[in-house]
Design a protein around this motif. Sequence first.
Motif, PDB file in Angstrom:
ATOM      1  N   THR A 446       0.843  -1.189   0.000  1.00 26.80           N
ATOM      2  CA  THR A 446       0.000   0.000   0.000  1.00 26.80           C
ATOM      3  C   THR A 446       0.881   1.243   0.000  1.00 26.80           C
ATOM      4  N   GLY A 447       0.247   2.404  -0.128  1.00 30.67           N
ATOM      5  CA  GLY A 447       0.998   3.648  -0.137  1.00 30.67           C
ATOM      6  C   GLY A 447       1.774   3.903   1.124  1.00 30.67           C
ATOM      7  N   ASN A 448       1.304   3.369   2.255  1.00 33.00           N
ATOM      8  CA  ASN A 448       2.055   3.538   3.510  1.00 33.00           C
ATOM      9  C   ASN A 448       2.888   2.310   3.863  1.00 33.00           C
ATOM     10  N   GLY A 449       3.167   1.471   2.856  1.00 34.32           N
ATOM     11  CA  GLY A 449       4.154   0.413   3.024  1.00 34.32           C
ATOM     12  C   GLY A 449       3.677  -0.871   3.649  1.00 34.32           C
ATOM     13  N   LEU A 450       2.369  -1.148   3.643  1.00 30.93           N
ATOM     14  CA  LEU A 450       1.865  -2.407   4.207  1.00 30.93           C
ATOM     15  C   LEU A 450       1.685  -3.446   3.100  1.00 30.93           C
ATOM     16  N   PRO A 451       2.022  -4.698   3.389  1.00 32.78           N
ATOM     17  CA  PRO A 451       1.918  -5.751   2.357  1.00 32.78           C
ATOM     18  C   PRO A 451       0.474  -6.044   1.973  1.00 32.78           C
ATOM     19  N   VAL A 452       0.298  -6.446   0.721  1.00 34.63           N
ATOM     20  CA  VAL A 452      -0.995  -6.902   0.201  1.00 34.63           C
ATOM     21  C   VAL A 452      -0.773  -8.274  -0.415  1.00 34.63           C
ATOM     22  N   GLY A 453      -1.629  -9.236  -0.071  1.00 43.15           N
ATOM     23  CA  GLY A 453      -1.452 -10.605  -0.542  1.00 43.15           C
ATOM     24  C   GLY A 453      -2.374 -10.972  -1.680  1.00 43.15           C
ATOM     25  N   LEU A 454      -1.855 -11.756  -2.618  1.00 41.65           N
ATOM     26  CA  LEU A 454      -2.616 -12.336  -3.724  1.00 41.65           C
ATOM     27  C   LEU A 454      -2.850 -13.805  -3.421  1.00 41.65           C
ATOM     28  N   GLN A 455      -4.100 -14.248  -3.484  1.00 44.22           N
ATOM     29  CA  GLN A 455      -4.414 -15.657  -3.253  1.00 44.22           C
ATOM     30  C   GLN A 455      -4.511 -16.403  -4.580  1.00 44.22           C
TER      31      GLN A 455
END
Length: 492
Positions: A446-455
Amino acid sequence: MRTSQRDELCYLPATEIVARIGRRELSPVEVLDAALDRMREVEPTLHAFCTPTPDLARAQAIRLGDALARGQAPGQLAGVPMGIKDLLSTAGVRTTSGSWVYRDFVPEEDDIVVERSLAAGALCVGKTNTSEFGYSATGQNTLFPITRNPWNPALTPGGSSAGSAAAVAAGIVPVALGSDGGCSVRIPAALCGLVGFKPSMGRVPVYPGCRDERLPGVSGWESLEHIGPITRTVGDAALLLSVLAGPDPRDRHSIPCGDIDWIGAARAGEREGAVTGLRIGYSPDLGYLAVDPEVRGVIDRAVHEVLEQQLGCHVETVVPGWPDPAAAFSALIVADTDLTGMRRMIEEHGEHMSPHLVAWMREDWTAQHFTDANIVRKSVVNAMARLMSGIDVLVTPTSAVPAFPIGSHGPTEIDGRTVSDSAWIGFNYPANLTGQPAASIPAGWTGNGLPVGLQIIGRHLADATVLRLAAAIERVAPWSQHRPEGSDRGVG
């Protein structure tokens, strides 16, 4: 040991640790010292481990070093520091299942996956924190300090394999064991920027967890539970699965695994053109889930820029067509548990247990709730089979939201929609209902550096396809160079 040298060791993939130990370039004690040093540094902030076992790990490392010095061949996990989720039994080591009721419980036998990992040379540095009996996707319980996310310690790492994910993301261990009855490997992997692999039902045997009738709470989840790895790389997940998978007569659901070359499948995905033409169904919301717009944007970009443009997959947007199974899933969890034993436990110890769990078990459950839930399960299984007949994999977000502040079980509003506090994990339920293989891998930040997961959800028993696609994505859009700094700066 200099900090830079220690950090290099702490972030080595397990595959590299095993190779270097095999070439005698590293000793098991060197690797363990780096892990324990890192643990001492970040544990006061993260609380990933509820029962650290440094003395046990050191004894294991010394024995392994002595065996190697005598010319013994290294095992598949030789010298790899490992965290073991506290829902998994460890002989002679306290196993609380995140519950005050089992605060002093010491099993007499290892879970099969623990037995296999230790026999392959892994070093158990401790038991990792979990929500009580796995009944929450955030990892909090009433027995231990809450586990925090290494990317930002004010936020949840997800759960219920909270400590396993936090320990891997923070560089304490390269691999950890998790369990996934509804999301508990994939969600913490997504929120911590890691690989979480839930293999097909029966690939990895489960025992005594889910099956010991003497232990209410511990003996739940049998028709939904899967055990799988949480790692930083796809190769490490494949390595661990090569050790964990295979039938065992103690698990009546376990199946032969001769059709899978776990390591070979991951390596195949690293080759150019490995997934060209793969048919991918993309569902951004399964037709019924609210999704954070920033998460949706990250996943959209990953699907179209990585899968379509870089890897040459054929992508079509799909609406699976099954009903939202959330209510049915809740009933199935209760149907799997020892409801009589749990209610008796609550009458005796309820003031020490997680309030949401107590309320859940005290609901007025009837046989009709359970049979209706089973019919919903069949509808999801059948709709999934129809969907998968035209595609090779289904991809979705793993979590509908990025990591959120600790202390709650989930947001009650997503993208302007009022939702239940468990709606954010809704992408995960279907693969537990069907038993299909599913993995979460990092898709971006994200813009503030948090991970996003793809399933990635594969066809029935098509674990190799999931591994191959995950490895292909890692090759063109690597993520392991991203390391959290939150665990080093403390809460704030």
